[in-house]
Design a protein around this motif. Structure first.
Motif, PDB file in Angstrom:
ATOM      1  N   THR A 197      -5.051   1.952   5.907  1.00 46.96           N
ATOM      2  CA  THR A 197      -5.852   2.796   6.800  1.00 46.96           C
ATOM      3  C   THR A 197      -5.521   2.461   8.249  1.00 46.96           C
ATOM      4  O   THR A 197      -5.888   1.394   8.741  1.00 46.96           O
ATOM      5  N   PRO A 198      -4.811   3.336   8.956  1.00 44.12           N
ATOM      6  CA  PRO A 198      -4.400   3.026  10.330  1.00 44.12           C
ATOM      7  C   PRO A 198      -5.572   3.053  11.316  1.00 44.12           C
ATOM      8  O   PRO A 198      -6.606   3.688  11.078  1.00 44.12           O
ATOM      9  N   SER A 199      -5.369   2.359  12.425  1.00 46.46           N
ATOM     10  CA  SER A 199      -6.205   2.506  13.611  1.00 46.46           C
ATOM     11  C   SER A 199      -5.434   3.337  14.622  1.00 46.46           C
ATOM     12  O   SER A 199      -4.198   3.413  14.572  1.00 46.46           O
ATOM     13  N   ILE A 200      -6.168   3.971  15.541  1.00 50.34           N
ATOM     14  CA  ILE A 200      -5.514   4.765  16.590  1.00 50.34           C
ATOM     15  C   ILE A 200      -5.872   4.152  17.941  1.00 50.34           C
ATOM     16  O   ILE A 200      -7.048   4.030  18.292  1.00 50.34           O
ATOM     17  N   HIS A 201      -4.854   3.752  18.675  1.00 50.29           N
ATOM     18  CA  HIS A 201      -5.014   3.180  20.007  1.00 50.29           C
ATOM     19  C   HIS A 201      -4.504   4.162  21.056  1.00 50.29           C
ATOM     20  O   HIS A 201      -3.637   5.000  20.769  1.00 50.29           O
ATOM     21  N   ALA A 202      -5.019   4.023  22.261  1.00 48.36           N
ATOM     22  CA  ALA A 202      -4.450   4.721  23.418  1.00 48.36           C
ATOM     23  C   ALA A 202      -3.493   3.768  24.122  1.00 48.36           C
ATOM     24  O   ALA A 202      -3.735   2.557  24.188  1.00 48.36           O
ATOM     25  N   GLY A 203      -2.415   4.311  24.639  1.00 50.29           N
ATOM     26  CA  GLY A 203      -1.459   3.495  25.366  1.00 50.29           C
ATOM     27  C   GLY A 203      -0.673   4.327  26.352  1.00 50.29           C
ATOM     28  O   GLY A 203      -0.894   5.535  26.486  1.00 50.29           O
ATOM     29  N   VAL A 204       0.236   3.683  27.049  1.00 57.01           N
ATOM     30  CA  VAL A 204       1.135   4.360  27.981  1.00 57.01           C
ATOM     31  C   VAL A 204       2.559   4.135  27.484  1.00 57.01           C
ATOM     32  O   VAL A 204       2.999   2.987  27.337  1.00 57.01           O
ATOM     33  N   VAL A 205       3.263   5.216  27.201  1.00 55.93           N
ATOM     34  CA  VAL A 205       4.625   5.158  26.684  1.00 55.93           C
ATOM     35  C   VAL A 205       5.512   5.996  27.591  1.00 55.93           C
ATOM     36  O   VAL A 205       5.243   7.177  27.809  1.00 55.93           O
ATOM     37  N   ASN A 206       6.531   5.372  28.146  1.00 54.03           N
ATOM     38  CA  ASN A 206       7.431   6.051  29.087  1.00 54.03           C
ATOM     39  C   ASN A 206       6.646   6.789  30.171  1.00 54.03           C
ATOM     40  O   ASN A 206       6.971   7.916  30.555  1.00 54.03           O
ATOM     41  N   GLY A 207       5.597   6.153  30.659  1.00 52.17           N
ATOM     42  CA  GLY A 207       4.822   6.696  31.768  1.00 52.17           C
ATOM     43  C   GLY A 207       3.843   7.784  31.392  1.00 52.17           C
ATOM     44  O   GLY A 207       3.222   8.379  32.276  1.00 52.17           O
ATOM     45  N   CYS A 208       3.661   8.062  30.095  1.00 52.15           N
ATOM     46  CA  CYS A 208       2.773   9.128  29.648  1.00 52.15           C
ATOM     47  C   CYS A 208       1.689   8.572  28.721  1.00 52.15           C
ATOM     48  O   CYS A 208       1.912   7.576  28.032  1.00 52.15           O
ATOM     49  N   PRO A 209       0.518   9.222  28.683  1.00 53.62           N
ATOM     50  CA  PRO A 209      -0.501   8.801  27.714  1.00 53.62           C
ATOM     51  C   PRO A 209       0.005   9.019  26.294  1.00 53.62           C
ATOM     52  O   PRO A 209       0.754   9.964  26.027  1.00 53.62           O
ATOM     53  N   ALA A 210      -0.411   8.126  25.397  1.00 54.68           N
ATOM     54  CA  ALA A 210       0.097   8.203  24.032  1.00 54.68           C
ATOM     55  C   ALA A 210      -0.931   7.695  23.037  1.00 54.68           C
ATOM     56  O   ALA A 210      -1.748   6.825  23.353  1.00 54.68           O
ATOM     57  N   MET A 211      -0.886   8.268  21.844  1.00 51.14           N
ATOM     58  CA  MET A 211      -1.648   7.767  20.698  1.00 51.14           C
ATOM     59  C   MET A 211      -0.718   6.887  19.872  1.00 51.14           C
ATOM     60  O   MET A 211       0.388   7.315  19.510  1.00 51.14           O
ATOM     61  N   LEU A 212      -1.185   5.682  19.559  1.00 50.89           N
ATOM     62  CA  LEU A 212      -0.407   4.746  18.769  1.00 50.89           C
ATOM     63  C   LEU A 212      -1.139   4.505  17.454  1.00 50.89           C
ATOM     64  O   LEU A 212      -2.295   4.073  17.440  1.00 50.89           O
ATOM     65  N   PHE A 213      -0.471   4.795  16.350  1.00 54.54           N
ATOM     66  CA  PHE A 213      -1.055   4.611  15.024  1.00 54.54           C
ATOM     67  C   PHE A 213      -0.569   3.266  14.486  1.00 54.54           C
ATOM     68  O   PHE A 213       0.645   3.050  14.346  1.00 54.54           O
ATOM     69  N   THR A 214      -1.499   2.362  14.204  1.00 51.53           N
ATOM     70  CA  THR A 214      -1.108   0.996  13.846  1.00 51.53           C
ATOM     71  C   THR A 214      -1.796   0.523  12.572  1.00 51.53           C
ATOM     72  O   THR A 214      -2.908   0.942  12.247  1.00 51.53           O
ATOM     73  N   ILE A 215      -1.094  -0.359  11.872  1.00 53.17           N
ATOM     74  CA  ILE A 215      -1.663  -1.120  10.749  1.00 53.17           C
ATOM     75  C   ILE A 215      -1.154  -2.555  10.876  1.00 53.17           C
ATOM     76  O   ILE A 215       0.063  -2.783  10.998  1.00 53.17           O
ATOM     77  N   ASP A 216      -2.086  -3.510  10.872  1.00 53.52           N
ATOM     78  CA  ASP A 216      -1.709  -4.935  10.912  1.00 53.52           C
ATOM     79  C   ASP A 216      -0.747  -5.228  12.060  1.00 53.52           C
ATOM     80  O   ASP A 216       0.279  -5.898  11.877  1.00 53.52           O
ATOM     81  N   ASP A 217      -1.072  -4.704  13.225  1.00 58.29           N
ATOM     82  CA  ASP A 217      -0.266  -4.945  14.425  1.00 58.29           C
ATOM     83  C   ASP A 217       1.150  -4.368  14.323  1.00 58.29           C
ATOM     84  O   ASP A 217       2.054  -4.790  15.026  1.00 58.29           O
ATOM     85  N   ARG A 218       1.323  -3.408  13.454  1.00 64.76           N
ATOM     86  CA  ARG A 218       2.607  -2.718  13.304  1.00 64.76           C
ATOM     87  C   ARG A 218       2.403  -1.249  13.642  1.00 64.76           C
ATOM     88  O   ARG A 218       1.463  -0.616  13.160  1.00 64.76           O
ATOM     89  N   ILE A 219       3.263  -0.702  14.484  1.00 66.38           N
ATOM     90  CA  ILE A 219       3.161   0.710  14.856  1.00 66.38           C
ATOM     91  C   ILE A 219       3.820   1.577  13.789  1.00 66.38           C
ATOM     92  O   ILE A 219       4.986   1.382  13.443  1.00 66.38           O
ATOM     93  N   LEU A 220       3.038   2.518  13.265  1.00 64.90           N
ATOM     94  CA  LEU A 220       3.549   3.468  12.272  1.00 64.90           C
ATOM     95  C   LEU A 220       4.153   4.692  12.938  1.00 64.90           C
ATOM     96  O   LEU A 220       5.069   5.315  12.407  1.00 64.90           O
ATOM     97  N   GLY A 221       3.606   5.060  14.078  1.00 59.25           N
ATOM     98  CA  GLY A 221       4.073   6.243  14.774  1.00 59.25           C
ATOM     99  C   GLY A 221       3.381   6.370  16.114  1.00 59.25           C
ATOM    100  O   GLY A 221       2.371   5.707  16.378  1.00 59.25           O
TER     101      GLY A 221
END
Length: 312
Positions: free
Chosen positions: A245-269
């Motif tokens: 079951t992933p968590s969804i974080h907010a982040g900044v990727v290449n200067g743009c807002p981004a959703m980061l889907f993670t499980i166990d500190d690993r980014i799925l997408g």
């Protein structure tokens, strides 16, 4: 090589990697290019190199141009499956972000549009806009005239103008934008999501990882809204595919807002939202493991905010 000679190269490594990444749009290719430059540095007659930084800049630029011109790379990018490799805010390969030009030169929008430039135009644009080299210096690096360099920068600016927005996104504003996007996507009302998009918004995805052999494109806000609503709707099948079951974080990727889907500190997408006039002008979904390997490594090295969605 003695320790001092190695140290002299290492002092320039990050800057050279920043240059190569902007030229190639790939962190993996940038690292390979810098390593090739190190081998050239190792074999060079260094007693005759007056300004090592200038020499190394010339070597890396021309090695990157050789890669851009190679038949293999041209084929990989021509089949419709190429996307720039995303980098998380704080990654040293993003380099300086002191000016608008430096920030814009690493956005995925600009890196994508630079694919339409010739290799020399791309090099002139990066050297001038992101690294503030003069046309005289660029002419010497590329073996062209100053007037040719000036012509190349004018043409490159015209082609890239559509992707320029001049904004700077920080973690706080990224979190606000991503939160609004998630709320709209989960509202069940397509019009609420469409309202966040520009009238000419487009989207592209590598199909949640998949084979990533052909990108999926969305040509208007309605198509994007339908795809996002379907993609963000959780299901048992999606959780099995994700391995949990992933968590969804907010982040900044290449200067743009981004959703980061993670499980166990690993980014799925990652889903990257490119902004224009306070609306989302483009959405990029990237999940192919080869494209997000460096993103995951950087994520694991950094502290990050609590997730917006604890359990998706």
């Amino acid at each position: 090589m003695d320790t001092a000679t190695v140290a002299r190269f290492e002092a320039s490594r990050n800057r050279l990697a920043c240059l190569a990444y902007r030229l190639l749009g790939s962190a993996a290719d940038a690292e390979d290019t810098v390593q090739d430059a190190f081998l050239r540095w190792q074999a060079a007659d260094r007693d005759h190199i007056e300004v090592p930084e200038a020499w190394l800049t010339k070597i890396v630029t021309n090695l990157a141009l050789d890669r851009l011109r190679s038949a293999k790379l041209r084929h990989e990018r021509a089949v419709g499956a190429w996307m720039p490799e995303p980098l998380l805010d704080g990654d040293p390969m993003l380099g300086p972000a002191d000016t608008v030009e430096q920030r814009e030169s690493v956005t995925l929008a600009v890196l994508t549009l630079m694919e339409r430039l010739s290799p020399v135009q791309r090099a002139v644009y990066v050297l001038h806009e992101a690294f503030s080299y003069s046309h005289a210096e660029i002419a010497e690096i590329l073996g062209i005239t100053e007037s040719a360099s000036q012509q190349h920068i004018h043409r490159a600016r015209r082609r890239i103008a559509a992707a320029r927005n001049g904004i700077g996104i920080d973690q706080t504003s990224a979190r606000r934008i991503v939160e609004a996007f998630i709320d709209a996507a989960s509202s069940g009302r397509t019009e609420q999501l469409v309202a966040l998009l520009t009238a000419d918004a487009t989207g592209v995805s590598d199909g949640a990882g998949g084979s990533a052999e052909k990108l999926i494109r969305y040509l208007n806000p309605e198509q994007i809204a339908a795809a996002v609503r379907a993609g963000l709707k959780p299901s048992a099948a999606k959780r099995r595919l994700a391995g949990g079951t992933p968590s969804i974080h907010a982040g900044v990727v290449n200067g743009c807002p981004a959703m980061l889907f993670t499980i166990d500190d690993r980014i799925l997408g990652v889903t990257i939202l490119e902004m224009r006039d306070d609306k989302i002008a483009a959405i990029r979904g990237i999940a192919a493991p080869a494209r997000i390997a460096r993103l995951t490594a950087q994520w694991q090295r950094q502290e990050h905010d609590a997730p917006l969605v604890e359990s998706w």
